[in-house]
Design a protein around this motif. Sequence first.
Motif, PDB file in Angstrom:
ATOM      1  N   PHE A  46      38.044  56.278  56.855  1.00 19.49           N
ATOM      2  CA  PHE A  46      37.651  56.801  58.168  1.00 19.49           C
ATOM      3  C   PHE A  46      38.888  57.114  59.007  1.00 19.49           C
ATOM      4  CE2 PHE A  46      33.290  54.817  57.791  1.00 19.49           C
ATOM      5  CZ  PHE A  46      32.596  56.016  57.906  1.00 19.49           C
ATOM      6  N   THR A  47      39.835  56.190  58.994  1.00 21.51           N
ATOM      7  CA  THR A  47      41.053  56.370  59.789  1.00 21.51           C
ATOM      8  C   THR A  47      41.854  57.564  59.290  1.00 21.51           C
ATOM      9  OG1 THR A  47      41.123  53.969  60.136  1.00 21.51           O
ATOM     10  CG2 THR A  47      43.110  55.223  60.669  1.00 21.51           C
ATOM     11  N   ALA A  48      42.002  57.679  57.977  1.00 24.14           N
ATOM     12  CA  ALA A  48      42.757  58.806  57.409  1.00 24.14           C
ATOM     13  C   ALA A  48      42.105  60.131  57.752  1.00 24.14           C
ATOM     14  CB  ALA A  48      42.872  58.638  55.894  1.00 24.14           C
ATOM     15  N   HIS A  49      40.779  60.214  57.600  1.00 25.87           N
ATOM     16  CA  HIS A  49      40.077  61.457  57.932  1.00 25.87           C
ATOM     17  C   HIS A  49      40.194  61.766  59.418  1.00 25.87           C
ATOM     18  CE1 HIS A  49      38.476  62.319  54.043  1.00 25.87           C
ATOM     19  NE2 HIS A  49      37.746  61.226  53.961  1.00 25.87           N
ATOM     20  N   GLY A  50      40.061  60.737  60.247  1.00 26.13           N
ATOM     21  CA  GLY A  50      40.097  60.955  61.692  1.00 26.13           C
ATOM     22  C   GLY A  50      41.435  61.451  62.195  1.00 26.13           C
ATOM     23  N   LEU A  51      42.517  61.070  61.520  1.00 26.85           N
ATOM     24  CA  LEU A  51      43.852  61.516  61.944  1.00 26.85           C
ATOM     25  C   LEU A  51      44.091  62.971  61.585  1.00 26.85           C
ATOM     26  CD1 LEU A  51      45.915  58.383  60.864  1.00 26.85           C
ATOM     27  CD2 LEU A  51      45.199  58.989  63.188  1.00 26.85           C
ATOM     28  N   GLY A  52      43.346  63.491  60.614  1.00 24.74           N
ATOM     29  CA  GLY A  52      43.506  64.903  60.227  1.00 24.74           C
ATOM     30  C   GLY A  52      44.916  65.189  59.742  1.00 24.74           C
ATOM     31  N   ASN A  53      45.474  66.279  60.228  1.00 27.51           N
ATOM     32  CA  ASN A  53      46.835  66.676  59.841  1.00 27.51           C
ATOM     33  C   ASN A  53      47.862  66.343  60.910  1.00 27.51           C
ATOM     34  OD1 ASN A  53      46.129  67.787  57.304  1.00 27.51           O
ATOM     35  ND2 ASN A  53      45.373  69.633  58.330  1.00 27.51           N
ATOM     36  N   ARG A  54      47.507  65.453  61.823  1.00 25.26           N
ATOM     37  CA  ARG A  54      48.454  65.069  62.865  1.00 25.26           C
ATOM     38  C   ARG A  54      49.601  64.238  62.281  1.00 25.26           C
ATOM     39  NH1 ARG A  54      43.384  65.125  65.105  1.00 25.26           N
ATOM     40  NH2 ARG A  54      43.178  66.264  67.088  1.00 25.26           N
ATOM     41  N   PRO A  55      50.737  64.172  62.969  1.00 26.19           N
ATOM     42  CA  PRO A  55      51.886  63.405  62.455  1.00 26.19           C
ATOM     43  C   PRO A  55      51.559  61.961  62.104  1.00 26.19           C
ATOM     44  CG  PRO A  55      52.560  64.769  64.306  1.00 26.19           C
ATOM     45  CD  PRO A  55      51.060  64.896  64.222  1.00 26.19           C
ATOM     46  N   ALA A  56      50.618  61.357  62.837  1.00 24.47           N
ATOM     47  CA  ALA A  56      50.268  59.959  62.572  1.00 24.47           C
ATOM     48  C   ALA A  56      49.702  59.763  61.172  1.00 24.47           C
ATOM     49  CB  ALA A  56      49.266  59.463  63.612  1.00 24.47           C
TER      50      ALA A  56
END
Length: 300
Positions: free
Chosen positions: A196-206
């Motif tokens: 969930f966390t990985a998907h939610g961050l998308g392609n942002r630097p985080a």
Amino acid sequence: MVSPPHEAMHRIFQHDPGLFSRVSRFLGIDLPKPIGATALPTDLTEASPVERRVDTLLRFETAEHGAFLLAVEAQGKKDPDKPASWAYYVSYLWTKYRLPTALLVVCQDHVTAKWAQQPVSSGPAQLPTLTLRPLVAGPHNMPVITDPDEARADLVLASLAAITHAAEPVVNAILKALSTALRDAPQDVADPIVEFTAHGLGNRPAKHLWRNLVAADLSFYKSYISEEIRDEGREQGRVQGETRRAAEDVLLVLEQRGLDISDDTRTRITECGDPETLRRWLRRAVTVHSTDEVFTDEEP
């Protein structure tokens, strides 16, 4: 095409329906913990050519307020057509299920959140027949969880905190706290949180920080992100192997032609990591009269 952040912002409520009651206190209301929750079909299409589909739809049972519906929408940017669609969702669900219906919009930036929480009326100013007032969760009101103990107490809420603050500098501290808290969690609990966390961050630097934290702190988990990191490692090894063989081919051709290969030349060829450059040198090695000509018109 639906983006991973969009999916994560609403599907996390399907994963843990009770999350809404815990989030509600940050929205200025205090809903009791539900005694039951059911995911309902999200298709709101009627007998018409227009398809209407809410992101997530949940039915809650509460001891104090009875049953109610919650429609969860993920919104990535301002869209002037959305309020009318949201009003349709709420009125249709109210009509179909005969239950009070609430709308929660989850955002990842302040501009979209501010826009989404503005009340919109369907009638003229003097006749606001139907007014839409969605609840909005975003970086302006979701908690900043940077303490591993606090993250450990509610892993799903900590994941939502990371998702809604994905574009904020504070997200790095949230991710570090979450990864630390996940070390003690069983794999079946940690895996969906990691994803969930990985998907939610998308392609942002985080996203890159989260990948590194997962690789370092949670290497024993076989989540998709861990598999993705391992796949990238295998691909990197394959490319490095091909590059090494290409350098060996250049040296072999030069040696077979009886040309003198200095230590500097050998080092330059073996340390080259660009396959295209090595292929170019290999083509030249077949015809040059000295090893220096392999590097003609190229900076050392």
